[in-house]
Design an enzyme around this catalytic site. Sequence first.
Site, PDB file in Angstrom:
ATOM      1  N   ASP A  77       0.854  -1.187   0.000  1.00 29.41           N
ATOM      2  CA  ASP A  77       0.000   0.000   0.000  1.00 29.41           C
ATOM      3  C   ASP A  77       0.896   1.246   0.000  1.00 29.41           C
ATOM      4  O   ASP A  77       2.113   1.137  -0.160  1.00 29.41           O
ATOM      5  CB  ASP A  77      -0.963  -0.023   1.196  1.00 29.41           C
ATOM      6  CG  ASP A  77      -0.254  -0.038   2.548  1.00 29.41           C
ATOM      7  OD1 ASP A  77       0.954   0.283   2.611  1.00 29.41           O
ATOM      8  OD2 ASP A  77      -0.913  -0.369   3.546  1.00 29.41           O
ATOM      9  N   ALA A  78       0.311   2.405   0.203  1.00 27.11           N
ATOM     10  CA  ALA A  78       1.061   3.667   0.141  1.00 27.11           C
ATOM     11  C   ALA A  78       2.163   3.747   1.200  1.00 27.11           C
ATOM     12  O   ALA A  78       3.141   4.476   1.023  1.00 27.11           O
ATOM     13  CB  ALA A  78       0.105   4.846   0.290  1.00 27.11           C
TER      14      ALA A  78
END
Length: 139
Positions: free
Chosen positions: A17-18
């Site tokens: 994810d980020a």
Amino acid sequence: MKAQHSIPIRIYWEDTDASGLVYHTSYIRFMERGRTELLRTLELDQRALLEGAAGGPIFFVVRAMNIDFRKPALMDDLLSVETRVTEIGGASIDLDQRVIRNGELLVGARVKVVCVENGRARRLPADVRTKFENALTAP
């Protein structure tokens, strides 16, 4: 067959994810791969089963999954997905799955899969049951 089946998984950018950590749903995909490879090891060809090799067009669906996310994995990590057959019911198989990095448990899951034909649960065909029984381990 060995009591425990294991496959390696390398973590890529698309799995994160980020924040750079493995996104939680990626672990579900990794465990699906582990279950699929277990079937291959048991010489259960999913396409052949779907085409009626066991007497009717059958396939397996996840009925229940209990996941414990303990520690995150990171991009470039090399993980191992371990899968063990722990119990066999009339139409179901219980599995224990673990995602490991260097011997450390990152994610654990209890998974119940059910044999399905024509949209309904059905008893495991005898030859399929025998193959899973040969892989059965103590819980």
